[in-house]
Design an enzyme around this catalytic site. Structure first.
Site, PDB file in Angstrom:
ATOM      1  N   ARG A  27      33.047  31.118  40.990  1.00  0.00           N
ATOM      2  CA  ARG A  27      33.009  32.342  41.805  1.00  0.00           C
ATOM      3  C   ARG A  27      34.167  32.409  42.798  1.00  0.00           C
ATOM      4  O   ARG A  27      33.998  32.905  43.920  1.00  0.00           O
ATOM      5  CB  ARG A  27      31.680  32.451  42.569  1.00  0.00           C
ATOM      6  CG  ARG A  27      30.469  32.666  41.684  1.00  0.00           C
ATOM      7  CD  ARG A  27      30.303  34.136  41.328  1.00  0.00           C
ATOM      8  NE  ARG A  27      29.153  34.336  40.465  1.00  0.00           N
ATOM      9  CZ  ARG A  27      27.992  34.830  40.879  1.00  0.00           C
ATOM     10  NH1 ARG A  27      27.831  35.185  42.129  1.00  0.00           N
ATOM     11  NH2 ARG A  27      26.999  34.982  40.029  1.00  0.00           N
ATOM     12  N   ARG A  31      33.029  37.788  47.065  1.00  0.00           N
ATOM     13  CA  ARG A  31      32.807  38.466  48.343  1.00  0.00           C
ATOM     14  C   ARG A  31      33.256  37.715  49.584  1.00  0.00           C
ATOM     15  O   ARG A  31      33.331  38.295  50.656  1.00  0.00           O
ATOM     16  CB  ARG A  31      31.325  38.826  48.462  1.00  0.00           C
ATOM     17  CG  ARG A  31      30.966  39.986  47.564  1.00  0.00           C
ATOM     18  CD  ARG A  31      29.484  40.222  47.520  1.00  0.00           C
ATOM     19  NE  ARG A  31      28.819  39.125  46.853  1.00  0.00           N
ATOM     20  CZ  ARG A  31      27.559  39.182  46.408  1.00  0.00           C
ATOM     21  NH1 ARG A  31      26.840  40.260  46.590  1.00  0.00           N
ATOM     22  NH2 ARG A  31      27.023  38.145  45.798  1.00  0.00           N
ATOM     23  N   ARG A  40      36.410  46.282  46.099  1.00  0.00           N
ATOM     24  CA  ARG A  40      35.088  46.630  45.590  1.00  0.00           C
ATOM     25  C   ARG A  40      34.606  47.949  46.197  1.00  0.00           C
ATOM     26  O   ARG A  40      34.038  48.781  45.505  1.00  0.00           O
ATOM     27  CB  ARG A  40      34.090  45.524  45.908  1.00  0.00           C
ATOM     28  CG  ARG A  40      32.741  45.705  45.249  1.00  0.00           C
ATOM     29  CD  ARG A  40      31.813  44.609  45.733  1.00  0.00           C
ATOM     30  NE  ARG A  40      30.521  44.598  45.095  1.00  0.00           N
ATOM     31  CZ  ARG A  40      29.565  45.487  45.297  1.00  0.00           C
ATOM     32  NH1 ARG A  40      29.785  46.510  46.088  1.00  0.00           N
ATOM     33  NH2 ARG A  40      28.409  45.349  44.696  1.00  0.00           N
ATOM     34  N   ASP A  77      31.438  39.144  34.194  1.00  0.00           N
ATOM     35  CA  ASP A  77      30.104  38.635  34.496  1.00  0.00           C
ATOM     36  C   ASP A  77      29.456  38.149  33.208  1.00  0.00           C
ATOM     37  O   ASP A  77      29.791  38.633  32.120  1.00  0.00           O
ATOM     38  CB  ASP A  77      29.235  39.721  35.135  1.00  0.00           C
ATOM     39  CG  ASP A  77      28.036  39.097  35.839  1.00  0.00           C
ATOM     40  OD1 ASP A  77      28.197  38.646  36.979  1.00  0.00           O
ATOM     41  OD2 ASP A  77      26.951  39.026  35.226  1.00  0.00           O
ATOM     42  N   TYR A 154      17.534  36.666  31.907  1.00  0.00           N
ATOM     43  CA  TYR A 154      17.769  37.988  32.514  1.00  0.00           C
ATOM     44  C   TYR A 154      17.257  39.114  31.616  1.00  0.00           C
ATOM     45  O   TYR A 154      16.715  40.108  32.092  1.00  0.00           O
ATOM     46  CB  TYR A 154      19.267  38.194  32.799  1.00  0.00           C
ATOM     47  CG  TYR A 154      19.752  37.344  33.949  1.00  0.00           C
ATOM     48  CD1 TYR A 154      19.594  37.765  35.264  1.00  0.00           C
ATOM     49  CD2 TYR A 154      20.343  36.100  33.722  1.00  0.00           C
ATOM     50  CE1 TYR A 154      20.017  36.972  36.331  1.00  0.00           C
ATOM     51  CE2 TYR A 154      20.766  35.303  34.777  1.00  0.00           C
ATOM     52  CZ  TYR A 154      20.602  35.747  36.079  1.00  0.00           C
ATOM     53  OH  TYR A 154      21.010  34.957  37.127  1.00  0.00           O
TER      54      TYR A 154
HETATM   55  O1  CP3 Z   1      33.863  32.629  38.949  1.00  0.00           O
HETATM   56  C1  CP3 Z   1      34.515  33.686  39.052  1.00  0.00           C
HETATM   57  O2  CP3 Z   1      35.257  33.944  40.018  1.00  0.00           O
HETATM   58  C2  CP3 Z   1      34.455  34.671  37.894  1.00  0.00           C
HETATM   59  C3  CP3 Z   1      33.539  35.730  38.040  1.00  0.00           C
HETATM   60  C4  CP3 Z   1      32.061  35.537  37.800  1.00  0.00           C
HETATM   61  C5  CP3 Z   1      31.110  36.434  38.364  1.00  0.00           C
HETATM   62  N1  CP3 Z   1      29.883  36.137  37.834  1.00  0.00           N
HETATM   63  C6  CP3 Z   1      31.427  37.521  39.295  1.00  0.00           C
HETATM   64  C7  CP3 Z   1      30.333  38.132  40.062  1.00  0.00           C
HETATM   65  C8  CP3 Z   1      31.367  34.645  36.997  1.00  0.00           C
HETATM   66  C9  CP3 Z   1      31.885  33.455  36.229  1.00  0.00           C
HETATM   67  C10 CP3 Z   1      29.994  35.039  37.029  1.00  0.00           C
HETATM   68  C11 CP3 Z   1      28.936  34.375  36.233  1.00  0.00           C
HETATM   69  C12 CP3 Z   1      27.530  34.700  36.501  1.00  0.00           C
HETATM   70  N2  CP3 Z   1      26.964  35.920  36.731  1.00  0.00           N
HETATM   71  C13 CP3 Z   1      26.486  33.769  36.431  1.00  0.00           C
HETATM   72  C14 CP3 Z   1      26.643  32.297  36.060  1.00  0.00           C
HETATM   73  C15 CP3 Z   1      27.299  31.538  37.124  1.00  0.00           C
HETATM   74  C16 CP3 Z   1      26.421  31.207  38.262  1.00  0.00           C
HETATM   75  O3  CP3 Z   1      26.738  31.622  39.380  1.00  0.00           O
HETATM   76  O4  CP3 Z   1      25.444  30.487  38.022  1.00  0.00           O
HETATM   77  C17 CP3 Z   1      25.285  34.436  36.690  1.00  0.00           C
HETATM   78  C18 CP3 Z   1      23.905  33.816  36.759  1.00  0.00           C
HETATM   79  C19 CP3 Z   1      25.604  35.806  36.856  1.00  0.00           C
HETATM   80  C20 CP3 Z   1      24.642  36.935  37.068  1.00  0.00           C
HETATM   81  C21 CP3 Z   1      24.928  37.654  38.303  1.00  0.00           C
HETATM   82  N3  CP3 Z   1      26.053  38.414  38.540  1.00  0.00           N
HETATM   83  C22 CP3 Z   1      24.138  37.708  39.468  1.00  0.00           C
HETATM   84  C23 CP3 Z   1      22.821  36.976  39.644  1.00  0.00           C
HETATM   85  C24 CP3 Z   1      24.809  38.526  40.391  1.00  0.00           C
HETATM   86  C25 CP3 Z   1      24.350  38.979  41.728  1.00  0.00           C
HETATM   87  C26 CP3 Z   1      24.697  37.921  42.727  1.00  0.00           C
HETATM   88  C27 CP3 Z   1      24.500  38.414  44.144  1.00  0.00           C
HETATM   89  O5  CP3 Z   1      24.526  37.535  45.001  1.00  0.00           O
HETATM   90  O6  CP3 Z   1      24.370  39.630  44.381  1.00  0.00           O
HETATM   91  C28 CP3 Z   1      26.024  38.920  39.791  1.00  0.00           C
HETATM   92  C29 CP3 Z   1      27.054  39.768  40.409  1.00  0.00           C
HETATM   93  C30 CP3 Z   1      28.411  39.148  40.575  1.00  0.00           C
HETATM   94  N4  CP3 Z   1      29.115  38.520  39.588  1.00  0.00           N
HETATM   95  C31 CP3 Z   1      29.213  39.179  41.766  1.00  0.00           C
HETATM   96  C32 CP3 Z   1      30.430  38.554  41.424  1.00  0.00           C
HETATM   97  C33 CP3 Z   1      31.629  38.378  42.298  1.00  0.00           C
HETATM   98  C34 CP3 Z   1      28.846  39.838  43.056  1.00  0.00           C
HETATM   99  C35 CP3 Z   1      28.989  41.299  42.848  1.00  0.00           C
HETATM  100  C36 CP3 Z   1      29.295  42.055  44.111  1.00  0.00           C
HETATM  101  O7  CP3 Z   1      30.477  42.233  44.417  1.00  0.00           O
HETATM  102  O8  CP3 Z   1      28.321  42.483  44.744  1.00  0.00           O
END
Ligand code: CP3
Length: 357
Positions: A27, A31, A40, A77, A154
């Protein structure tokens, strides 16, 4: 030509010598960066950023413009696959991901399509192609997917879950249906990852974020088995003098610390480990690389605490090849940027004495 200025990450994945331990953060685009939050709010929502290759490329490069990271990970994602399979992904503010049409019964599973990623996920491939061009060989680009089990949680729960009630109910009362879903997902993930490799991804990571919620029997049957199925379908190339001729694959099961031996037997190139694992206990025999494993919350602390925790991880791994430094899970959104800067510098600086020429 197709040259890399910094190939430490790829070398470490192949357990080859490096001059310092490469580091990136799960990640790393997100944010905690003000420039991410700005883009964003301009884009309007998260999915627009993922689906617009220029924006996805810009966000991927943001952390690299600030920090001396040794790898980039394409901004996307894991839930793009279920979205392309027709479940209707949307993000509700403060609530995380949601599906309009979650999986409820066997009929829903039977209807799921086999994907053509260059069609329905073309935006990801375009983002990879563009980012690869813009990186100009600075560092390697990582492609990724969720594991079938993690994606299925999911798809069946309809969004994030803490208890996994619905999927576990299906797992114990109707395992045949769940196996069909996992097999379909494994085939789609393999197609998706091969398309990412073709578009230019130089290594692959599979996120099994929720594998640790399973019993040890069920982990083998419902998660690891399908990750292995994916591995057997990936076009990884062949190892040669040129590190770029081969695409290494990292498997990361969060909470999978007790199963690392079995994970290593899948034929993956690296295992991702969370902070519950003592790296000195891993018996990787110099064959499989290890990625991890600083507790992301360490980055809340002062510089000296960050340094001593980095030192502890480096010493636990010791002076052999095949370590990629990372956090044990994604970076938190309220980590101060100076702390990240200090962390990356600490890994590079302190790891030099663990590597010899
Ligand atoms: O690592 C990186 O920088 C690459 C980008 C990346 C994102 N999601 C961006 C993201 C990667 C590799 C992921 C993978 C991902 N997404 C996983 C597996 C990795 C982990 O963290 O275990 C999972 C379970 C998800 C599903 C997902 N996507 C969730 C649960 C959420 C919400 C999280 C939250 O706190 O709101 C997301 C959204 C997401 N994916 C964000 C980002 C930067 C936040 C979105 C925003 O800007 O609000």
């Amino acid at each position: 030509m197709n040259q890399l200025k910094n190939d430490r990450y790829l070398r470490a994945l192949q357990c080859l010598p490096v001059d310092y331990t490469p580091v990136w953060m799960m990640r790393q685009a997100g944010r905690y960066l003000p420039e991410y939050r700005q883009l964003r709010s301009k884009a309007g929502n998260f999915m627009t950023m993922c689906q617009t290759p220029e924006l996805a490329c810009e966000v991927t490069l943001q952390p690299l413009n600030r920090f001396e990271l040794d790898a980039a990970i394409i901004f996307s994602d894991i839930l793009t696959i279920p979205d392309a399979m027709g479940l209707g992904l949307h993000f509700e503010t403060g609530e995380g991901p949601k599906f309009t049409k979650p999986i409820v019964c066997l009929d829903d599973i039977k209807q799921l399509p086999l994907l053509d990623p260059e069609q329905s996920l073309k935006y990801v491939m375009d983002a990879i192609r563009l980012t690869k061009k813009e990186l100009k060989g600075k560092v390697p680009l990582i492609g990724f997917s969720g594991s079938p089990w993690t994606l299925a949680t999911y798809m069946i729960e309809g969004g994030s879950s803490k208890t996994f009630t619905k999927i576990k109910k299906m797992m114990y009362s109707d395992p045949t249906s769940l196996h069909l879903l996992l097999e379909k997902l494994a085939n789609n993930v393999a197609l998706y990852l091969n398309a990412q490799i073709k578009a230019g991804a130089q290594s692959i990571m599979i996120f099994d974020t929720w594998g640790g919620a399973l019993s040890h029997h069920c982990y083998q049957e419902f998660s690891l088995y399908y990750m292995q199925m994916i591995l057997s379908q990936l076009t990884r190339g062949v190892k040669s003098q040129d590190v770029m001729s081969y695409i290494p694959v990292t498997l990361f099961t969060k909470g999978g610390g007790l199963w690392l031996d079995r994970i290593m037997q899948t034929g993956c190139d690296a295992i991702g480990v969370d902070w519950t694992v003592d790296l000195s206990h891993i018996n990787n025999k110099g064959q499989v690389a290890v990625q991890g494993n600083l507790d992301p919350s360490v980055l809340y602390a002062d510089k000296l605490t960050i340094e001593s925790n980095v030192e502890a991880v480096l010493s636990e791994f010791g002076s052999h090849n095949g370590h990629i430094f990372n956090l044990g899970h994604g970076i938190h959104q309220d980590i101060p940027i100076e702390h990240v800067q200090h962390f990356i510098h600490a890994v590079h600086h302190q790891s030099k004495r663990f590597h010899y020429d």
